[in-house]
Design a protein around this motif. Structure first.
Motif, PDB file in Angstrom:
ATOM      1  N   GLY A  69      48.190  31.237 114.865  1.00 33.92           N
ATOM      2  CA  GLY A  69      49.532  31.385 115.417  1.00 33.92           C
ATOM      3  C   GLY A  69      50.168  32.700 115.013  1.00 33.92           C
ATOM      4  N   SER A  70      51.028  33.183 115.900  1.00 31.68           N
ATOM      5  CA  SER A  70      51.705  34.446 115.644  1.00 31.68           C
ATOM      6  C   SER A  70      52.552  34.352 114.369  1.00 31.68           C
ATOM      7  CB  SER A  70      52.604  34.796 116.839  1.00 31.68           C
ATOM      8  OG  SER A  70      53.307  35.991 116.613  1.00 31.68           O
ATOM      9  N   GLY A  71      52.417  35.368 113.520  1.00 30.39           N
ATOM     10  CA  GLY A  71      53.186  35.406 112.282  1.00 30.39           C
ATOM     11  C   GLY A  71      52.598  34.596 111.155  1.00 30.39           C
ATOM     12  N   ALA A  72      51.408  34.003 111.364  1.00 28.62           N
ATOM     13  CA  ALA A  72      50.812  33.160 110.318  1.00 28.62           C
ATOM     14  C   ALA A  72      50.392  33.975 109.100  1.00 28.62           C
ATOM     15  CB  ALA A  72      49.614  32.397 110.879  1.00 28.62           C
ATOM     16  N   CYS A  73      49.924  35.211 109.306  1.00 28.30           N
ATOM     17  CA  CYS A  73      49.438  36.026 108.193  1.00 28.30           C
ATOM     18  C   CYS A  73      50.617  36.631 107.427  1.00 28.30           C
ATOM     19  CB  CYS A  73      48.523  37.134 108.706  1.00 28.30           C
ATOM     20  SG  CYS A  73      46.962  36.513 109.393  1.00 28.30           S
ATOM     21  N   ARG A  74      50.677  36.338 106.135  1.00 26.67           N
ATOM     22  CA  ARG A  74      51.788  36.786 105.293  1.00 26.67           C
ATOM     23  C   ARG A  74      51.275  37.818 104.288  1.00 26.67           C
ATOM     24  NH1 ARG A  74      55.725  32.757 105.875  1.00 26.67           N
ATOM     25  NH2 ARG A  74      55.273  31.679 107.848  1.00 26.67           N
ATOM     26  N   THR A  75      51.830  39.011 104.367  1.00 30.63           N
ATOM     27  CA  THR A  75      51.414  40.083 103.458  1.00 30.63           C
ATOM     28  C   THR A  75      52.299  40.122 102.217  1.00 30.63           C
ATOM     29  OG1 THR A  75      52.795  41.646 104.661  1.00 30.63           O
ATOM     30  CG2 THR A  75      50.481  41.503 105.313  1.00 30.63           C
ATOM     31  N   VAL A  76      51.796  40.800 101.209  1.00 24.73           N
ATOM     32  CA  VAL A  76      52.533  41.027  99.966  1.00 24.73           C
ATOM     33  C   VAL A  76      52.689  42.541  99.797  1.00 24.73           C
ATOM     34  CG1 VAL A  76      52.552  40.671  97.470  1.00 24.73           C
ATOM     35  CG2 VAL A  76      51.539  38.934  98.976  1.00 24.73           C
ATOM     36  N   GLN A  77      53.874  42.973  99.489  1.00 28.78           N
ATOM     37  CA  GLN A  77      54.091  44.397  99.267  1.00 28.78           C
ATOM     38  C   GLN A  77      53.272  44.876  98.072  1.00 28.78           C
ATOM     39  OE1 GLN A  77      55.950  46.438 101.261  1.00 28.78           O
ATOM     40  NE2 GLN A  77      56.191  44.627 102.580  1.00 28.78           N
ATOM     41  N   GLU A  78      52.788  46.100  98.174  1.00 30.06           N
ATOM     42  CA  GLU A  78      51.986  46.673  97.093  1.00 30.06           C
ATOM     43  C   GLU A  78      52.724  46.601  95.758  1.00 30.06           C
ATOM     44  OE1 GLU A  78      48.682  48.382  95.381  1.00 30.06           O
ATOM     45  OE2 GLU A  78      48.834  48.174  97.572  1.00 30.06           O
ATOM     46  N   SER A  79      54.025  46.846  95.807  1.00 34.04           N
ATOM     47  CA  SER A  79      54.810  46.840  94.567  1.00 34.04           C
ATOM     48  C   SER A  79      54.954  45.443  93.980  1.00 34.04           C
ATOM     49  CB  SER A  79      56.198  47.429  94.830  1.00 34.04           C
ATOM     50  OG  SER A  79      56.866  46.693  95.846  1.00 34.04           O
ATOM     51  N   ASP A  80      54.732  44.406  94.819  1.00 28.28           N
ATOM     52  CA  ASP A  80      54.875  43.032  94.339  1.00 28.28           C
ATOM     53  C   ASP A  80      53.557  42.425  93.879  1.00 28.28           C
ATOM     54  OD1 ASP A  80      57.592  43.046  94.904  1.00 28.28           O
ATOM     55  OD2 ASP A  80      57.297  42.337  96.965  1.00 28.28           O
ATOM     56  N   LEU A  81      52.458  43.145  94.050  1.00 26.12           N
ATOM     57  CA  LEU A  81      51.166  42.609  93.622  1.00 26.12           C
ATOM     58  C   LEU A  81      51.082  42.629  92.101  1.00 26.12           C
ATOM     59  CD1 LEU A  81      48.456  44.108  96.015  1.00 26.12           C
ATOM     60  CD2 LEU A  81      49.063  41.706  95.757  1.00 26.12           C
ATOM     61  N   PRO A  82      50.686  41.512  91.493  1.00 24.86           N
ATOM     62  CA  PRO A  82      50.534  41.509  90.028  1.00 24.86           C
ATOM     63  C   PRO A  82      49.434  42.477  89.598  1.00 24.86           C
ATOM     64  CG  PRO A  82      50.569  39.270  90.913  1.00 24.86           C
ATOM     65  CD  PRO A  82      50.441  40.188  92.083  1.00 24.86           C
ATOM     66  N   ALA A  83      49.612  43.040  88.428  1.00 29.34           N
ATOM     67  CA  ALA A  83      48.610  43.970  87.901  1.00 29.34           C
ATOM     68  C   ALA A  83      47.274  43.281  87.666  1.00 29.34           C
ATOM     69  CB  ALA A  83      49.124  44.579  86.600  1.00 29.34           C
ATOM     70  N   GLY A  84      47.323  41.943  87.499  1.00 28.76           N
ATOM     71  CA  GLY A  84      46.093  41.200  87.241  1.00 28.76           C
ATOM     72  C   GLY A  84      45.172  41.122  88.443  1.00 28.76           C
ATOM     73  N   VAL A  85      45.699  41.415  89.644  1.00 30.92           N
ATOM     74  CA  VAL A  85      44.836  41.451  90.836  1.00 30.92           C
ATOM     75  C   VAL A  85      44.158  42.820  90.837  1.00 30.92           C
ATOM     76  CG1 VAL A  85      44.708  41.233  93.338  1.00 30.92           C
ATOM     77  CG2 VAL A  85      46.393  39.900  92.069  1.00 30.92           C
ATOM     78  N   ARG A  86      43.000  42.885  90.195  1.00 25.18           N
ATOM     79  CA  ARG A  86      42.321  44.153  90.000  1.00 25.18           C
ATOM     80  C   ARG A  86      41.267  44.441  91.068  1.00 25.18           C
ATOM     81  NH1 ARG A  86      42.544  41.773  84.881  1.00 25.18           N
ATOM     82  NH2 ARG A  86      40.343  41.171  84.932  1.00 25.18           N
ATOM     83  N   ASN A  87      40.880  43.411  91.825  1.00 18.16           N
ATOM     84  CA  ASN A  87      39.853  43.604  92.847  1.00 18.16           C
ATOM     85  C   ASN A  87      40.445  44.367  94.033  1.00 18.16           C
ATOM     86  OD1 ASN A  87      38.448  42.443  95.520  1.00 18.16           O
ATOM     87  ND2 ASN A  87      36.964  42.472  93.853  1.00 18.16           N
ATOM     88  N   GLU A  88      39.844  45.521  94.355  1.00 12.45           N
ATOM     89  CA  GLU A  88      40.414  46.407  95.364  1.00 12.45           C
ATOM     90  C   GLU A  88      40.406  45.782  96.756  1.00 12.45           C
ATOM     91  OE1 GLU A  88      42.532  49.287  96.848  1.00 12.45           O
ATOM     92  OE2 GLU A  88      42.071  49.090  94.712  1.00 12.45           O
ATOM     93  N   ARG A  89      39.333  45.065  97.113  1.00 12.86           N
ATOM     94  CA  ARG A  89      39.267  44.435  98.443  1.00 12.86           C
ATOM     95  C   ARG A  89      40.352  43.376  98.587  1.00 12.86           C
ATOM     96  NH1 ARG A  89      33.889  41.930 100.131  1.00 12.86           N
ATOM     97  NH2 ARG A  89      34.646  42.294 102.259  1.00 12.86           N
ATOM     98  N   ALA A  90      40.590  42.610  97.534  1.00 15.64           N
ATOM     99  CA  ALA A  90      41.636  41.583  97.576  1.00 15.64           C
ATOM    100  C   ALA A  90      43.008  42.233  97.738  1.00 15.64           C
ATOM    101  CB  ALA A  90      41.588  40.727  96.316  1.00 15.64           C
ATOM    102  N   ARG A  91      43.256  43.303  97.014  1.00 16.21           N
ATOM    103  CA  ARG A  91      44.555  43.994  97.117  1.00 16.21           C
ATOM    104  C   ARG A  91      44.772  44.531  98.536  1.00 16.21           C
ATOM    105  NH1 ARG A  91      46.958  45.186  92.130  1.00 16.21           N
ATOM    106  NH2 ARG A  91      48.253  46.760  93.160  1.00 16.21           N
TER     107      ARG A  91
END
Length: 621
Positions: free
Chosen positions: A454-476
């Motif tokens: 459905g339209s709008g289903a994919c929800r992004t996270v701003q780069e500035s809001d990503l926790p530092a613990g998310v270290r995997n580049e593909r996931a980011r």
């Protein structure tokens, strides 16, 4: 094909009989056909017949008479002289019938002559081992087989050659590698018998017929038990398949033939067999008479198809809300825009609120009924079948809706079924084709995912809001560009949170759960049958915390693979397949795709339950 099916089906079943009073004797050539090993130790009697063929390659008659090669290339046991002559001509050594008669009379040790029920002379090679040996000595190439196909196709439809065409043309086409030519020509399809066509498909595609062609429809018609005794009835079903799939030239070729078709399809809004995923403007399942009505708009006869908006757990409409669509009876053109309809009954009378503009039911419009005609047979008892004028019927079912017109037929076998196949289907279905978007090297696109969820289903996270613990580049990169789909109820066994609203919330691995193989940190993505779905910030893998009841920890190697698997499952789950065979084939195709996309699905007990259908029912877990 038949020896293999007999060994696998008949011998196996007889071998399971309690008293073992029946034995099946199978004669096989080990060099040509590997006899399958069967349970319960069935008895196989193997007779060595190599002495029959000893020195055959040096036999002068074989070298002198290429007519024997043509006879050995035939796909029937007995061959009429005109057929033998046609095969000789196709293979570049034309011979007259009288000359072939002399060949047969001069070698009674090799050839037998008899007469069929019409009194026509026919010949066959006495020993099957000899026939096979002749084939081996000078086997007909694909080019030779194509010449046979062209010669037989050019024959005027009459006599013994035409009877041979009906029995053998598909197998010759399969051996020539031109089966698609037969399937694309309605004028040729009408000339071949149904069983011969099935045999040709099995030879052409031993690993299963390909998805997306009329071969798919022929396969699933066999699985549905469509096995009419009448050839005209079978051609009517082929015409239905061609109309449903939009093969206009094939349908026209079938309809233009001189075959006695008892009915023809006027138009079809049926879902083509073997289609994966939703189809734009799909009519949906038409299972009840409330969903299918004949009537008029103005003076135009129309068919009203009412799509159920929400089904209950018992397979019926949850309430009285429908989406009504009106199609012209003569050609299937939609005459009004789809309209919401509320439908209920008062004192046995239908009461409508909304629906197609100007609709008047056939009963209210005093459209006469035509009780002197009967509708054609359909595979599923109970599907709605509604009269729509002189000789015309509207037929609904799991695949949607189509309209047919009866035609005068003198065939006494019309509507008679052969009640087969006793040995199971002749053809198999190949693995369905995985959607290309699911195999894209750069992962699933936002466009493809939202086309499914459905339209709008994919929800992004701003780069500035990503926790530092998310270290995997593909996931980011995935979280900031494509986005994690928010799925509160689209998947029956799991849900995901809206990351743009909640963000990536860090969670501790449950203290009472086995220690994880990953180092973390972990972030909450959703739930899987009661357990948490987590993102491993270091590896980018998607895990479940084992509180789901499953022991396999890893759900997917990455967010890209996880969302791709969920999207494919959603397409499977929402596909309105019209047969149970399609449901099974789609499910095992989905399993093969899943293992190709992410090998962790092969050993995961959670994916095992998903891919065998155990979690399709939201009430089952």
């Amino acid at each position: 094909m038949e020896p293999l099916r007999i060994a696998l089906t008949v011998a196996k079943r007889f071998g399971k009989t309690r008293h073992h009073d029946i034995r099946v004797i199978v004669e096989g050539d080990a060099a040509r056909l590997r006899i399958p090993s069967l349970p319960l130790r069935p008895e196989l009697m193997i007779t060595d017949q190599t002495t029959t063929c000893t020195g055959l390659e040096r036999e002068p008659v074989v070298q002198r008479h290429s007519a024997l090669r043509a006879l050995a290339a035939a796909e029937t046991r007995w061959v009429a002289l005109p057929v033998w002559s046609a095969l000789c001509e196709a293979l570049g050594t034309p011979m007259r019938e009288e000359d072939l008669r002399d060949v047969a009379s001069n070698r009674p040790d090799l050839l037998a002559v008899s007469f069929d029920e019409s009194g026509e002379e026919r010949v066959h090679i006495i020993s099957e081992a000899v026939r096979l040996r002749i084939r081996e000595l000078d086997e007909a190439t694909a080019h030779d087989q194509h010449r046979i196909v062209r010669r037989l196709s050019a024959e005027s439809p009459a006599g013994s050659v035409e009877r041979y065409v009906a029995q053998a043309l598909p197998v010759h086409a399969a051996l020539a590698g031109v089966m698609e030519e037969i399937l694309a020509d309605g004028g040729l399809l009408v000339r071949v018998d149904r069983y011969a066509l099935l045999q040709g498909l099995a030879v052409a595609w031993p690993d299963g017929v390909p998805q997306g062609s009329i071969a798919t429809d022929i396969h699933y018609s066999e699985r549905e038990g469509i096995d009419p005794r009448s050839h005209g009835d079978w051609i009517s079903w082929l015409h239905w398949a061609a109309v449903t799939r939009g093969l206009t030239e094939v349908a026209s070729g079938l309809a233009a033939s001189a075959v006695d078709m008892p009915w023809r399809t006027l138009w079809s809004r049926w879902r083509p067999h073997g289609t994966f995923g939703r189809i734009p403007s799909e009519v949906g399942k038409i299972l009840f008479y409330d969903q299918l009505q004949a009537g008029v708009i103005g003076e135009e006869p129309v068919a009203a198809a009412r799509k159920v908006l929400q089904w209950d757990t018992m397979g019926g409409p949850l309430d009285d809300r429908y989406l009504e669509r009106a199609f012209r009876v003569t050609d299937g053109i939609e005459v009004t825009p789809p309209a919401p309809l509320q439908l209920h009954y008062e004192n046995g009378e239908e009461v409508r609120i909304g629906g197609a503009s100007g609709w008047v039911s056939a009963a209210s419009a005093e459209v006469p009924e035509y009780p002197e005609t009967s509708p054609p047979w359909t595979p599923r008892t109970g599907d709605p079948v509604v009269p729509a004028g002189a000789g015309r019927w509207l037929i609904g079912g799991h695949g949607g809706l189509y309209a047919v017109e009866l035609q005068a037929s003198t065939d006494p076998d019309v509507d008679m079924r052969a009640r087969g196949p006793l040995l199971g289907p002749v053809t198999d279905m190949a693995t369905w084709q995985c959607p290309e978007a699911a195999l894209a090297a750069d992962g699933p696109s936002r466009f493809w995912l939202e086309g499914i969820f459905g339209s709008g289903a994919c929800r992004t996270v701003q780069e500035s809001d990503l926790p530092a613990g998310v270290r995997n580049e593909r996931a980011r990169r995935f979280l900031t560009t494509v986005g994690m789909p928010s799925l509160p109820k689209e998947i029956p066994f799991m849900s995901t949170v809206a990351l743009d609203e909640q963000g990536l919330v860090p969670v501790e691995w449950p203290a009472d759960a086995p220690a994880p193989e990953s180092e973390g940190p972990f972030y909450h993505l959703g739930f899987w049958t009661g357990g948490m779905v987590l993102l491993d910030g270091s590896s980018g893998a998607v895990l479940q915390d084992t509180n789901s009841g499953y022991s396999s920890e890893v759900l997917a190697s990455s967010l890209l693979q996880f969302t791709t698997l969920l999207a494919l499952y959603r397409e499977y789950f929402t596909s309105l397949f019209s047969t149970e065979a399609e449901v099974r084939d789609a499910r095992w195709s989905l399993r093969e795709w899943a293992e190709r996309i992410d090998p962790v699905t092969e050993d995961g007990d959670h994916w095992d339950d998903v891919l065998d259908g155990s979690l399709d029912d939201p009430n089952s877990h």
